[in-house]
Scaffold this motif. Sequence first.
Motif, short mmCIF file in Angstrom:
data_model
loop_
_atom_site.label_atom_id
_atom_site.label_comp_id
_atom_site.label_asym_id
_atom_site.label_seq_id
_atom_site.Cartn_x
_atom_site.Cartn_y
_atom_site.Cartn_z
N GLN A 30 0.70 -1.13 -0.12
CA GLN A 30 -0.04 -0.03 -0.20
C GLN A 30 0.96 1.10 0.02
O GLN A 30 0.73 2.08 -0.80
CB GLN A 30 -0.97 -0.06 1.29
CG GLN A 30 -2.05 -0.87 1.23
CD GLN A 30 -2.86 -1.12 2.61
OE1 GLN A 30 -2.46 -0.25 3.39
NE2 GLN A 30 -3.83 -1.94 2.66
N TRP A 31 1.93 1.25 0.94
CA TRP A 31 2.79 2.46 1.07
C TRP A 31 3.55 2.57 -0.45
O TRP A 31 3.54 3.77 -1.00
CB TRP A 31 3.77 2.39 1.82
CG TRP A 31 3.31 2.35 3.29
CD1 TRP A 31 2.15 2.98 3.80
CD2 TRP A 31 4.16 1.95 4.70
NE1 TRP A 31 2.10 2.91 5.07
CE2 TRP A 31 3.08 2.39 5.66
CE3 TRP A 31 5.24 1.65 4.90
CZ2 TRP A 31 3.60 2.36 7.07
CZ3 TRP A 31 5.68 1.50 6.19
CH2 TRP A 31 4.91 1.81 7.15
N ARG A 32 3.97 1.49 -1.07
CA ARG A 32 4.63 1.81 -2.50
C ARG A 32 3.63 2.34 -3.43
O ARG A 32 3.89 3.17 -4.32
CB ARG A 32 5.18 0.46 -2.86
CG ARG A 32 6.18 0.06 -1.97
CD ARG A 32 7.22 -1.08 -2.53
NE ARG A 32 6.24 -2.49 -3.00
CZ ARG A 32 5.93 -3.40 -2.07
NH1 ARG A 32 6.38 -3.13 -0.95
NH2 ARG A 32 5.27 -4.36 -2.67
N HIS A 33 2.51 1.68 -3.57
CA HIS A 33 1.51 2.20 -4.50
C HIS A 33 1.06 3.69 -4.08
O HIS A 33 0.90 4.49 -5.06
CB HIS A 33 0.33 1.18 -4.26
CG HIS A 33 -0.94 1.82 -5.23
ND1 HIS A 33 -0.84 1.41 -6.57
CD2 HIS A 33 -2.15 2.47 -4.98
CE1 HIS A 33 -1.95 2.07 -7.16
NE2 HIS A 33 -2.78 2.59 -6.18
N LYS A 34 0.91 4.06 -3.02
CA LYS A 34 0.97 5.68 -2.72
C LYS A 34 1.96 6.41 -2.75
O LYS A 34 1.89 7.45 -2.26
CB LYS A 34 -0.17 5.48 -1.40
CG LYS A 34 -1.08 4.90 -1.02
CD LYS A 34 -1.90 4.84 0.09
CE LYS A 34 -3.30 4.18 0.01
NZ LYS A 34 -3.77 4.30 1.48
N GLY A 35 3.03 5.74 -3.09
CA GLY A 35 4.37 6.80 -2.82
C GLY A 35 4.86 7.16 -1.25
O GLY A 35 5.30 8.24 -1.18
N ARG A 36 4.55 6.34 -0.36
CA ARG A 36 4.71 6.42 0.83
C ARG A 36 5.87 5.42 1.40
O ARG A 36 6.15 4.52 0.62
CB ARG A 36 3.58 6.41 2.01
CG ARG A 36 2.65 7.33 1.72
CD ARG A 36 1.43 7.58 2.47
NE ARG A 36 0.50 8.47 2.08
CZ ARG A 36 -0.58 8.50 2.58
NH1 ARG A 36 -1.21 7.85 3.65
NH2 ARG A 36 -1.49 9.57 2.47
N GLY A 37 6.10 5.53 2.49
CA GLY A 37 7.21 4.49 3.45
C GLY A 37 8.69 4.68 2.87
O GLY A 37 8.99 5.91 2.23
#
Length: 70
Positions: A30-37
Amino acid sequence: MSSKFFDDDRSYLLGDDELLLLGDREKLAQWRHKGRGPAFYRLGRKIVYRGSDLNAWAEAQRVEPSADEV
């Protein structure tokens, strides 16, 4: 002084137990998809995290409680 949760000189792959400190595979996806993490490399179908990137990201998440908070 910063804490090191991960070995700076190591690469971590999805499925490595140490990554559970951040969340499960779904949370990381989810983080990778949203550009987070934390920063990561996409090498073909593999996702690779550098220990130094994980430590830098963890340090940026540090919260210093305020003396004003109860």
